[in-house]
Every structure is written in C-alpha cells, then in structure tokens.
Design a protein around this motif. Structure first.
Motif, PDB file in Angstrom:
ATOM      1  N   LEU A  52       0.994  -1.376   0.041  1.00 19.01           N
ATOM      2  CA  LEU A  52       0.008   0.030  -0.052  1.00 19.01           C
ATOM      3  C   LEU A  52       0.916   0.979  -0.062  1.00 19.01           C
ATOM      4  CD1 LEU A  52      -2.549   1.361   0.431  1.00 19.01           C
ATOM      5  CD2 LEU A  52      -2.810   1.453   2.723  1.00 19.01           C
ATOM      6  N   ALA A  53       2.102   1.519   0.539  1.00 18.00           N
ATOM      7  CA  ALA A  53       2.361   2.253   0.566  1.00 18.00           C
ATOM      8  C   ALA A  53       3.720   2.553  -0.528  1.00 18.00           C
ATOM      9  CB  ALA A  53       3.619   2.351   2.159  1.00 18.00           C
ATOM     10  N   ALA A  57       3.273   6.248  -2.773  1.00 20.85           N
ATOM     11  CA  ALA A  57       4.241   6.559  -3.380  1.00 20.85           C
ATOM     12  C   ALA A  57       4.817   6.657  -4.553  1.00 20.85           C
ATOM     13  CB  ALA A  57       5.499   5.668  -2.401  1.00 20.85           C
ATOM     14  N   LEU A  58       3.515   6.241  -5.474  1.00 20.51           N
ATOM     15  CA  LEU A  58       3.827   6.097  -6.610  1.00 20.51           C
ATOM     16  C   LEU A  58       2.219   6.851  -6.982  1.00 20.51           C
ATOM     17  CD1 LEU A  58       5.428   4.955  -9.502  1.00 20.51           C
ATOM     18  CD2 LEU A  58       3.767   3.439  -9.290  1.00 20.51           C
ATOM     19  N   HIS A  66       5.853  12.788   1.777  1.00 25.64           N
ATOM     20  CA  HIS A  66       5.520  11.992   3.625  1.00 25.64           C
ATOM     21  C   HIS A  66       7.292  12.560   3.989  1.00 25.64           C
ATOM     22  CE1 HIS A  66       5.395   9.720   7.140  1.00 25.64           C
ATOM     23  NE2 HIS A  66       3.511  10.757   7.195  1.00 25.64           N
ATOM     24  N   PRO A  67       7.228  13.237   4.838  1.00 22.20           N
ATOM     25  CA  PRO A  67       8.517  12.814   5.204  1.00 22.20           C
ATOM     26  C   PRO A  67       9.391  11.752   5.256  1.00 22.20           C
ATOM     27  CG  PRO A  67       7.191  13.162   6.532  1.00 22.20           C
ATOM     28  CD  PRO A  67       6.941  14.095   5.860  1.00 22.20           C
ATOM     29  N   PHE A  68       8.584  10.540   5.378  1.00 17.56           N
ATOM     30  CA  PHE A  68       9.423   8.856   5.509  1.00 17.56           C
ATOM     31  C   PHE A  68      10.145   8.640   3.748  1.00 17.56           C
ATOM     32  CE2 PHE A  68       6.708   7.646   9.211  1.00 17.56           C
ATOM     33  CZ  PHE A  68       7.162   8.448  10.193  1.00 17.56           C
ATOM     34  N   LEU A  69       9.410   9.431   3.436  1.00 22.27           N
ATOM     35  CA  LEU A  69       9.927   8.689   1.838  1.00 22.27           C
ATOM     36  C   LEU A  69      10.936  10.178   1.920  1.00 22.27           C
ATOM     37  CD1 LEU A  69       5.982   8.637   0.078  1.00 22.27           C
ATOM     38  CD2 LEU A  69       8.135   6.992   1.212  1.00 22.27           C
ATOM     39  N   ALA A  70      11.503  10.513   2.165  1.00 18.89           N
ATOM     40  CA  ALA A  70      12.439  11.862   1.821  1.00 18.89           C
ATOM     41  C   ALA A  70      13.776  11.331   1.603  1.00 18.89           C
ATOM     42  CB  ALA A  70      12.644  12.985   3.306  1.00 18.89           C
ATOM     43  N   LYS A  71      14.584  11.570   0.879  1.00 17.73           N
ATOM     44  CA  LYS A  71      16.070  11.075   0.479  1.00 17.73           C
ATOM     45  C   LYS A  71      16.981  12.041   1.269  1.00 17.73           C
ATOM     46  CE  LYS A  71      15.844   8.678  -3.257  1.00 17.73           C
ATOM     47  NZ  LYS A  71      14.035   8.794  -3.746  1.00 17.73           N
ATOM     48  N   VAL A  72      18.001  10.734   1.838  1.00 18.51           N
ATOM     49  CA  VAL A  72      18.967  11.448   2.838  1.00 18.51           C
ATOM     50  C   VAL A  72      20.276  11.320   2.594  1.00 18.51           C
ATOM     51  CG1 VAL A  72      19.944  12.101   5.100  1.00 18.51           C
ATOM     52  CG2 VAL A  72      17.576  12.255   4.507  1.00 18.51           C
ATOM     53  N   GLU A  73      21.692  12.408   2.247  1.00 18.85           N
ATOM     54  CA  GLU A  73      22.869  11.977   1.553  1.00 18.85           C
ATOM     55  C   GLU A  73      23.452  12.077   2.721  1.00 18.85           C
ATOM     56  OE1 GLU A  73      23.388  10.841  -1.803  1.00 18.85           O
ATOM     57  OE2 GLU A  73      21.249  10.838  -2.368  1.00 18.85           O
ATOM     58  N   ASN A  74      24.039  11.404   3.042  1.00 15.74           N
ATOM     59  CA  ASN A  74      25.683  10.966   3.999  1.00 15.74           C
ATOM     60  C   ASN A  74      24.381  11.644   5.448  1.00 15.74           C
ATOM     61  OD1 ASN A  74      26.969   9.828   2.579  1.00 15.74           O
ATOM     62  ND2 ASN A  74      27.563  12.308   1.697  1.00 15.74           N
ATOM     63  N   PRO A  75      24.118  11.459   6.048  1.00 12.34           N
ATOM     64  CA  PRO A  75      23.262  11.818   7.556  1.00 12.34           C
ATOM     65  C   PRO A  75      24.163  12.021   8.382  1.00 12.34           C
ATOM     66  CG  PRO A  75      22.898   9.264   7.635  1.00 12.34           C
ATOM     67  CD  PRO A  75      23.998   9.779   5.941  1.00 12.34           C
ATOM     68  N   THR A  76      24.353  13.180   8.918  1.00 10.40           N
ATOM     69  CA  THR A  76      25.382  13.996   9.910  1.00 10.40           C
ATOM     70  C   THR A  76      24.706  13.421  11.328  1.00 10.40           C
ATOM     71  OG1 THR A  76      24.316  15.769  10.467  1.00 10.40           O
ATOM     72  CG2 THR A  76      26.274  15.669   8.583  1.00 10.40           C
ATOM     73  N   LYS A  77      23.727  13.110  11.530  1.00 13.31           N
ATOM     74  CA  LYS A  77      22.839  12.664  12.669  1.00 13.31           C
ATOM     75  C   LYS A  77      21.815  11.619  12.708  1.00 13.31           C
ATOM     76  CE  LYS A  77      20.864  16.675  13.130  1.00 13.31           C
ATOM     77  NZ  LYS A  77      19.922  17.503  13.178  1.00 13.31           N
ATOM     78  N   ALA A  78      22.340  10.342  13.185  1.00 17.55           N
ATOM     79  CA  ALA A  78      21.507   8.623  13.407  1.00 17.55           C
ATOM     80  C   ALA A  78      20.663   8.185  14.706  1.00 17.55           C
ATOM     81  CB  ALA A  78      22.353   8.019  13.062  1.00 17.55           C
ATOM     82  N   GLY A  79      20.055   7.797  14.214  1.00 21.64           N
ATOM     83  CA  GLY A  79      18.989   6.626  15.237  1.00 21.64           C
ATOM     84  C   GLY A  79      19.326   5.476  15.281  1.00 21.64           C
TER      85      GLY A  79
END
Lengths: 289, 141
Positions: A52-53, A57-58, A66-79
């Motif tokens: 469904l997700a 997305a398509l 949605h922010p969950f679908l954002a793209k992040v290059e080289n994150p500097t803060k990780a969880g």
C-alpha cells in the motif's frame, strides 16, 4: 586422590545442573514454536501495508510528499533502534549483534555522523548501551514472550518524533534475523527514510479517493508501516532468541552429560583402588600371622 | 450468483479473514461505508467498530471487531488493515512522553561520549569466553 564422597557430591551437583538446562531446553523448544508462529502470522500485515505504501509513493508524486519518503545523502545525525533479548543464556546471540552494531556505529562516526541516538528494546541492549554511554532516548524492557504492539508504540514514537523534528536524519534498526532454528544472523538495516526494500513492489498506478483527506490517510499509513516493521523485527528477534536458547541449553546438557561420564569413571577407579588396597592389606596381614 | 470480491482483514499480529465476500460494511472516518464489488479505489481511516462481511452462500454475516485502522479498496481487492489497540493521538503522545521520561531518568547520571574502548573490551571478553567454549567442545570434552 580425591575421596569417593567428594566425587559423588560433584556428580550430584552436575546432575542437578543438567536437570535445569534440560528443563530450559524443553521450555524454549515449546516457546520457540509459538514465537515462530507469531513471527509468521505478522507477515501478511507487513506485506499488505508495504504494498500500500509503495502504491501511495507512486500515486502521490505531485501533491504531498511524506517525510518518511525523503532522500538523505550522508546523514550527520543517526538514530538506532536496537532490539535485543531481556534475558541471557542464549549463546552468542546478543554478543554477535552488539559487536556488529558497534562496528556500524564506528563506521558512521568515521563517516561523519556526529550524533547518535538510541532506542533500546530489551534489557540486554539497554544495559550494553548504558555501559557504553550512548544517548538512549527511549527504551522498553520486560517485553515478555509475545511482542505487544501497545508496549512498543511509545518508545518507537519517541524515535519517530526525533526523525520528524530533524534531530536524527536516518533511523536504523538492529536485530537478529531468524534464518532457521540453528542459524540466526545479526542485521543492521535502514528503517527511515523508507527504502524500496521495506515497501515492496507497487501493483500499478492509480489514485485513490482519500477520506478525510490525502495527507491524514498517508500519515497514518506511513506511521503504521514503520510500527509494523518494528513489530515484525521484534517478533523475529524473539523467535531467534528462543531458538538460540534451545540450542545453547542443548549444548549445555550434552556437556553436563560428558562431565558426569568422566566423573563416574574417576569415581569407579578410586573405588576399585581402595578395594584393591584393602585386599592386599588383608592378605599381607594374614601372611604375617 | 452474486458478484464477489476478495477481502483481506489483517492486523499486525495475525490474519483475521481472507476470502470472497459479496459486500463489506464498516465504520469509516466520514461515516458508515458499504462497499460492493467494483467500488472505485478508496483509501480511508476507519473508526473502532464492527466490520460486517456478507459471505456468499451464508445466511449470517461475518463480524470482525476492529479498534480502528485503514481501509484500502482496489479494483478487485479490499484490504482492511486493523489496529490491535485503541489508538489516538493523545494516547500515543502520552505513551511517548512516558517512554521519554523513563529514558531521561536513566540518562541522568550518564556521560555523553560513546565509550568505545570499554564496550569493545567487554565484547572481547564475551567473545573470548565463547571461543573457549567452542574449543572445549571441539576437543571432545
């Protein structure tokens, strides 16, 4: 030469130990079946919401992203969400996972990640992270034999909130993947932003009618997707735990059996030696008379 | 025979229903919904209540209670993604706050720098123990 009585006591104590490990083996064998069952019964939901997700997305490229679908290059803060067991005596299960997590953390730090926040599920992981001095933003322990989504929501939401507010730019999840009863694999995979792997393949592109509105529904679906993914990994880790414990306890029982065999041999030898000595003393005494 | 459509009702913990149904009615966010085969694609939140499934060749409707969730209608497939617990923004918020507070308490007297050396030493010790056990096993102990 150890006296016969000491050896007998030692045998008794090893036998008692074997009784305990044997019992634990059988307990985890029966728990393992249920844990595997639970892991499997959670899969349909994970698959469905993943698809469904992917559809969303398509279908929803233009309006709202949605922010969950954002793209992040080289994150500097990780969880990191670390899933471990509550109890020990399960072989190298937790140790292997922690070693892998530690290596990954080190890699991240070298790769420019300055801030790492951790959510711990399970007592062992919490203890490890606290001793290590990591920034634990939430945790849950004593989860029990069955994972309850209700208990996981709070701690996971803390991490998701941290992601949404930008305190962490990517979230990873560390757990033991259940391969089969004999084999469990430590894994660290990316949870957020969502990767294609966790979503599955879309059926085809069509736009839905959204009620009450697109954003509200998409938010809900994305949140449920992440929660389901966490739930599924917890269920998988529990299946791994029970299998690992069963194998570890079986090995312990076998070892105890070997120790008993050896001790029995020593005991018999001492006994025989004592008897032989006594006979020779009597014979010697008789000869003297 | 009436037209049927495939319906799946699943929750995070288990698959509740999977099969063909003639119609589905459930409490949607914007009001009670009745869905027949051939419905246009729809995505909506659902409120806590009963999902009523009309099964072919069966007098009695199948009833499933859900504590909220999401309904997805595709051409030829209806999926109900049910929540297992009653959810609400406030409830979730309270749980999160609770978790946060607990973690902060635990963090109160902790250093902030990751102590890699110490953790590594600890792991090395555990690994050595494991290796030792392995070796003893091989030796046919």
């Amino acid at each position: 030469m150890a006296g016969g009585k000491e050896i007998r006591n030692k045998i008794k104590s090893v036998q008692n130990t074997r009784k305990i490990t044997k019992a634990m083996e059988m307990v985890s064998a029966s728990k393992m079946r249920r844990a595997q069952e639970r892991m499997r019964s959670g899969r349909p939901y994970a698959q469905k919401i993943g698809r469904l997700a992917a559809n969303l997305a398509l279908a929803n490229v233009t309006d709202y992203r949605h922010p969950f679908l954002a793209k992040v290059e080289n994150p500097t803060k990780a969880g990191l969400i670390l899933i471990s067991t509550d109890k020990g005596l399960c072989g190298g299960l937790n140790t292997n996972l922690f070693r892998m997590v530690l290596n990954r953390l080190k890699e991240w730090e070298e790769g420019g990640v300055k801030d790492i926040r951790v959510t711990c599920i399970g007592n062992r992981g919490l203890g490890f992270m606290q001793r290590m001095g990591a920034k634990v933003i939430s945790h849950v322990t004593q989860v029990g034999d069955a994972p309850h989504l209700e208990r996981l929501i709070g701690p996971v939401k803390v991490m998701i909130d941290a992601y949404l507010s930008g305190q962490v730019e990517a979230v990873y999840i560390g757990f033991n993947r259940f391969v089969n009863t004999m084999k469990q694999e430590p894994r660290v995979v990316q949870l957020l932003p969502l990767t294609g792997e966790s979503m599955g393949t879309p059926d085809s592109s069509w736009d839905y009618i959204y009620e009450p509105d697109a954003q509200a529904v998409i938010d809900e679906v994305m949140l449920r997707l992440v929660e389901a993914a966490v739930y599924q990994t917890v269920a998988e880790n529990m299946a791994s735990e029970q299998s690992a414990r069963m194998v570890a306890m079986k090995a312990a029982s076998d070892n105890a059996g070997n120790v008993i065999k050896q001790l029995q041999l020593v005991y018999n030898k001492t006994r025989q030696a004592a008897i032989t000595r006594e006979i020779s003393e009597i014979v010697g005494g008789a000869a003297a008379v | 025979m009436a037209m049927t459509v495939h319906v799946d009702v699943v929750s995070t913990e288990e698959q509740i229903f999977s099969g063909l149904a003639e119609s589905v009615s459930l409490p949607g966010e914007a009001g009670e919904l009745g869905i027949l085969p051939g419905h246009t694609p729809l995505l909506t939140r659902i409120r806590p209540g009963a999902v009523r499934l009309k099964l072919p060749n069966q007098e009695q409707d199948e009833l499933v209670f859900v504590a909220g969730g999401v309904l997805e209608v595709q051409p030829g497939l209806i999926t109900v993604l049910a929540d297992t617990a009653i959810r609400g923004r406030d409830l979730d918020e309270a749980k999160a706050m609770d978790a946060k507070r607990q973690a902060e308490e635990a963090m109160a007297n902790q250093g902030s720098k990751l102590d890699y050396a110490r953790a590594q030493a600890e792991l090395a010790e555990a690994a050595a123990q494991l290796a030792m056990i392995e070796r003893m096993k091989k030796r046919g102990h």
